[in-house]
Design a protein around this motif. Structure first.
Motif, short mmCIF file in Angstrom:
data_model
loop_
_atom_site.label_atom_id
_atom_site.label_comp_id
_atom_site.label_asym_id
_atom_site.label_seq_id
_atom_site.Cartn_x
_atom_site.Cartn_y
_atom_site.Cartn_z
N TYR A 128 -9.69 -11.38 -1.73
CA TYR A 128 -9.97 -9.97 -1.41
C TYR A 128 -11.47 -9.71 -1.33
CZ TYR A 128 -10.56 -4.98 -2.06
OH TYR A 128 -10.96 -3.69 -1.91
N ASP B 181 -6.48 0.22 -5.81
CA ASP B 181 -5.39 0.38 -4.83
C ASP B 181 -5.62 -0.47 -3.59
OD1 ASP B 181 -4.14 2.10 -6.45
OD2 ASP B 181 -4.93 3.93 -5.50
N ASP B 182 -6.86 -0.52 -3.16
CA ASP B 182 -7.17 -1.27 -1.94
C ASP B 182 -6.85 -2.76 -2.14
OD1 ASP B 182 -8.16 -1.24 0.67
OD2 ASP B 182 -10.05 -2.12 -0.02
N CYS B 183 -7.21 -3.25 -3.31
CA CYS B 183 -6.96 -4.66 -3.62
C CYS B 183 -5.45 -4.90 -3.74
CB CYS B 183 -7.69 -5.02 -4.91
SG CYS B 183 -7.52 -6.73 -5.36
N ASN B 184 -4.75 -3.96 -4.36
CA ASN B 184 -3.29 -4.10 -4.48
C ASN B 184 -2.64 -4.16 -3.09
OD1 ASN B 184 -3.47 -4.07 -7.22
ND2 ASN B 184 -3.09 -1.87 -7.42
N ARG B 185 -3.14 -3.30 -2.19
CA ARG B 185 -2.60 -3.29 -0.81
C ARG B 185 -2.85 -4.64 -0.14
NH1 ARG B 185 -3.89 1.99 -0.51
NH2 ARG B 185 -6.04 1.54 0.08
N PHE B 186 -4.05 -5.16 -0.39
CA PHE B 186 -4.42 -6.47 0.19
C PHE B 186 -3.42 -7.53 -0.26
CE2 PHE B 186 -6.41 -10.49 -1.03
CZ PHE B 186 -6.90 -10.96 0.17
N SER C 204 -0.40 -7.13 -1.35
CA SER C 204 0.92 -6.87 -0.80
C SER C 204 1.00 -7.38 0.65
CB SER C 204 1.18 -5.36 -0.87
OG SER C 204 2.43 -5.08 -0.36
N GLU C 205 -0.03 -7.06 1.42
CA GLU C 205 -0.04 -7.48 2.83
C GLU C 205 -0.05 -9.00 2.96
OE1 GLU C 205 -2.64 -3.65 4.19
OE2 GLU C 205 -3.45 -5.65 4.63
N LYS D 171 3.21 -10.59 1.93
CA LYS D 171 4.25 -10.36 2.95
C LYS D 171 4.03 -11.27 4.15
CE LYS D 171 6.19 -6.06 1.65
NZ LYS D 171 6.29 -4.65 1.71
N PHE E 201 5.24 -5.43 -7.16
CA PHE E 201 5.52 -5.59 -5.72
C PHE E 201 6.99 -5.34 -5.44
CE2 PHE E 201 1.71 -7.93 -6.68
CZ PHE E 201 0.85 -7.48 -5.69
N ASP E 202 7.28 -5.09 -4.16
CA ASP E 202 8.67 -4.74 -3.82
C ASP E 202 9.56 -5.98 -3.82
OD1 ASP E 202 8.19 -6.08 -1.47
OD2 ASP E 202 7.72 -4.26 -0.34
#
Ligand code: SF4
Length: 758
Positions: free
Chosen positions: A38, A53-58, A60-61, A64, A86-87
């Protein structure tokens, strides 16, 4: 086999293992060798202990993406709790994951300590709402304590852990959140151990000492030392093993499998349980290294073995002979990092994507990089103080020196004595052209700073390559720097040409007999100290055990030569004990010889004579000053550390001091040296006080763990302690109209003393 990806904070967490990861998604990393990081993509360094949050989104993406591109991929998380954020799509790929309820219970510091309180001793604690955490309120709960540790129920790396005392700024606590409060037990040692629950059995791995530094009212994690752990007593080690097994068996019954970490606190022989880290840890890579070197499965594989994902292999005992230190934005400057990055004392530098030459925006307390060492960086010193080597963490002392103490010359000198200095290539090259640098005692060179302060500054000691001090040669002068702060010009002492390789007529090198230090020539009456010869050497002493043999005529010859051809002010007779009864005849002969030739002062540094009449003879022969060095005031300690000289009783010293005062007066000609770093501070200060009451001038030298001595594994005391003790000792000597000796400013080059010269 499916591809396993590492999901964690640092790419370097998976160094030091032969476990094959298909790639890694990390916060910090190089973005090469299968890594996606990241911070490297976002071009900034974040504080990973603060939710982002930004790092968490990274994450997750990226996870996936892997799930789509490699449907059979599997994820091994550093932090098992994080996997639950994570989902389902991602969670299906996670391996080695314990049930949420057990991880949640263990990661919750309050619940975990409350539950384990029933089976192991824990640090006393209470839980309060944020609104109730005022200092005055906490004092009511913990009588007798004046500092407290407040912790959030979930936190790591020191974020969310605060120290509160009467001077603390108001900490921003959430009024309705629950916090755990414990008294701050100072001078404790933080211990950590990895365990693994495998096949319903608890395996305990080699523990380490955790390096925790107090900064801005927080306790921050900065590394681990597995070598220093060896200094802990066998009794405590066994207890740690038993407690870890007990905790392991407990979590095993709750259904936990695989690896986790446990933190303990050791204080005055009592071990307190602190918390469980249900995850891999920053020190796991060092355990992995020990496992790799003993040809065993890594912690990753062991963790997965416990989930039946790999065949179980027996684990045999092994050692971890490493330590590491974490550099973050609040404990190192770029200049110093540039200096140490290529240090020969680092075993491995782990950049984790940090490019020192780039300007990267960063958050407060962001991780930058870390180093692995093959030697300990901390130690438990003789006075039982846990000490990180002063050259590892210098930012606090930098602030003290240059802000609080306003760049005061004496403090710069004391810091130099303790941190040592390195010379740049330019300085070394020029100095070689100038002559032979006078290598003074104690692996050091003599320099002069601020035009007139002599300093015997170490150049060879442990971690000198990490020293914040550098001497550079710029614009035709030597200049002293602290990082990139210019301090002053420096002059370096060179050996007079006529003493280089000079030998007596009988072929004895002069430097076997004498040592030139600034304006003083020290004559060693004995080629080798008797305590060395009899295997009773002081454990801190690096004087030689092999030396050229010489006799009194050789000594006379050297004296004659020096008087004629060397520029110096006075003599010192010392540097080794001639014989256990003192060798007074030879000392008297040398003294008489010098006195027959000149009126220069003659300073004697020796053991105290048993026969007080010797002192009269010494005075009559021409001795002008004496020092009988106690070295340490605690005489039991003295006997341990100085098995020969330490057996001389305190009374023999006191009698010699009293008689000497009658002969040489109480104005500073009778002295005794104490080494700071052995006695407890209280004993040390009471020693200084007692010497002053007798009229004896105290000399303080700072303990320097020299190479090739029995105490080389220790660390010098923290510089901040040195500055504090200096101030306290100054107050004592001033009260008695004395100074911290010796009187001669040039001879103060390796002592905690300062004479202002105008
Ligand atoms: S008395 Fe101790 S410190 Fe002094 S030279 Fe002998 S061994 Fe070294």
């Amino acid at each position: 086999m499916n591809n396993i990806y590492w999901i964690g904070p640092r790419q370097s967490d998976i160094d030091n293992t032969n476990f094959k990861f298909a790639g890694s998604i990390t916060i910090y990393g190089s973005n090469i060798n299968g890594n996606t990081a990241y911070c490297s993509i976002a071009n900034k360094r974040i504080n990973h202990n603060v939710d982002n949050d930004d790092c968490n989104r990274f994450f997750s993406e990226k996870l996936k993406e892997i799930c789509h591109n490699d449907p059979k991929s599997q994820f091994l998380f550093y932090n098992f709790s994080y996997a639950y954020e994570f989902d389902d799509e991602i969670q299906k790929h996670v391996i080695g994951l314990n049930p949420y309820n057990i991880i949640d219970m263990l990661a919750d510091k309050i619940r975990c300590r409350t539950i384990l309180n029933n089976i192991v001793e824990t640090v006393p604690f209470i839980t309060l709402k944020g609104s109730e955490c005022s200092f005055s309120n906490l004092c009511k709960y913990f009588c007798g304590y004046t500092e407290f540790v407040i912790q959030k129920k979930h936190s790591s790396g020191g974020e969310g852990t605060y120290i509160i005392n009467s001077n603390s700024d108001v900490i921003k606590l959430n009024a309705f959140d629950e916090y755990m409060i414990s008294p701050y037990i100072k001078d404790s040692i933080s211990l950590n151990v990895h365990i693994a629950i495998i096949n319903n059995k608890t395996i305990v791995f080699p523990p380490s000492i955790q390096i925790i530094t107090e900064q801005d009212g927080r306790l921050l994690y900065h590394g681990a030392d597995f070598i220093c752990y060896q200094q802990i007593s066998e009794k405590i080690k066994n207890e740690i093993k038993n407690l870890s097994t007990k905790i392991g068996d407990f979590v095993c019954k709750r259904g936990y499998k695989g690896v986790l970490g446990i933190d303990f606190l050791l204080n005055n022989g009592t071990i307190y349980f602190m918390e469980i880290n249900p995850r891999f840890q920053a020190s796991s890579q060092l355990v992995n290294r020990g496992l790799l070197e003993s040809n065993q499965s890594s912690l990753f594989e062991i963790h997965l073995q416990s989930f039946d994902l790999f065949p179980i292999r027996a684990i045999s005992d092994f050692d971890v002979l490493y330590s590491n230190y974490v550099f973050s934005t609040n404990n190192i400057t770029k200049t110093r990092l540039k200096k140490i990055i290529n240090s020969y004392e680092i075993e491995k530098f782990q950049a984790d994507g940090y490019d020192i030459d780039c300007i990267t925006p960063f958050e407060k307390n962001s991780y930058l990089c870390r180093c692995i060492f093959k030697q300990s960086i901390c130690c438990i010193n003789i006075n039982n103080k846990f000490t990180l080597h002063p050259n590892l963490f210098v930012e606090k002392i930098a602030y003290n020196l240059f802000n609080k103490l306003n760049n005061k010359k004496e403090y710069i000198k004391f810091a130099l004595l303790n941190h040592g200095v390195t010379l740049t290539k330019a300085a070394l090259t020029y100095s070689r052209k100038q002559g032979t640098i006078r290598e003074a005692v104690f692996d050091a060179i003599d320099i002069t700073i601020f035009n007139n302060i002599s300093v015997n500054v170490p150049i060879k000691c442990k971690f000198v390559s990490f020293s914040p001090f550098t001497i550079d040669f710029i614009d035709n002068e030597y200049t002293l720097y602290w990082d990139d702060i210019r301090i002053c010009t420096v002059s370096i002492s060179f050996l007079p040409n006529n003493l280089i390789n000079k030998k007596t007529l009988s072929g004895v090198p002069y430097d076997s007999i004498i040592n030139l230090a600034n304006d003083r020539i020290r004559i060693n009456p004995a080629p080798i100290c008797v305590y060395k010869l009899e295997n009773e050497s002081c454990q801190f002493c690096n004087l030689p055990t092999i030396n050229d043999k010489y006799n009194i005529n050789d000594i006379y010859e050297v004296i004659d030569y020096c008087l004629e051809y060397v520029d110096f002010r006075h003599f010192l007779i010392g540097g080794g004990t001639y014989s256990k009864d003192g060798g007074w005849n030879i000392i008297l002969n040398i003294t008489k010889y010098i006195r027959s030739k000149c009126n220069k002062d003659i300073y004697l540094m020796s053991i105290p004579p048993k026969e007080l009449s010797i002192l009269d003879k010494l005075k009559d022969a021409g001795i002008t000053e004496v020092a009988f060095n106690l070295e340490m005031f605690d005489r039991n300690l003295a006997q341990n550390i100085m098995p020969g000289k330490g057996c001389i009783g305190l009374n023999q010293y006191l009698l010699a001091f009293r008689h000497s005062i009658k002969l040489w007066g109480n104005t500073g000609c009778v002295r005794s040296l104490l080494i700071y770093g052995f006695d407890t501070d209280d004993t040390f200060l009471s020693g200084i006080e007692q010497l002053c009451q007798l009229g004896v001038e105290p000399i303080i030298s700072i303990f320097r763990p020299l190479e090739n001595t029995e105490l080389s594994y220790l660390n010098p005391p923290p510089t901040s302690d040195i500055l504090k003790i200096y101030q306290k000792c100054q107050d004592i000597v001033q009260k008695h109209n004395l100074i911290l000796g010796p009187d001669c400013p040039q001879c103060q080059n390796n002592t905690l003393s300062y004479t202002k010269i105008f």
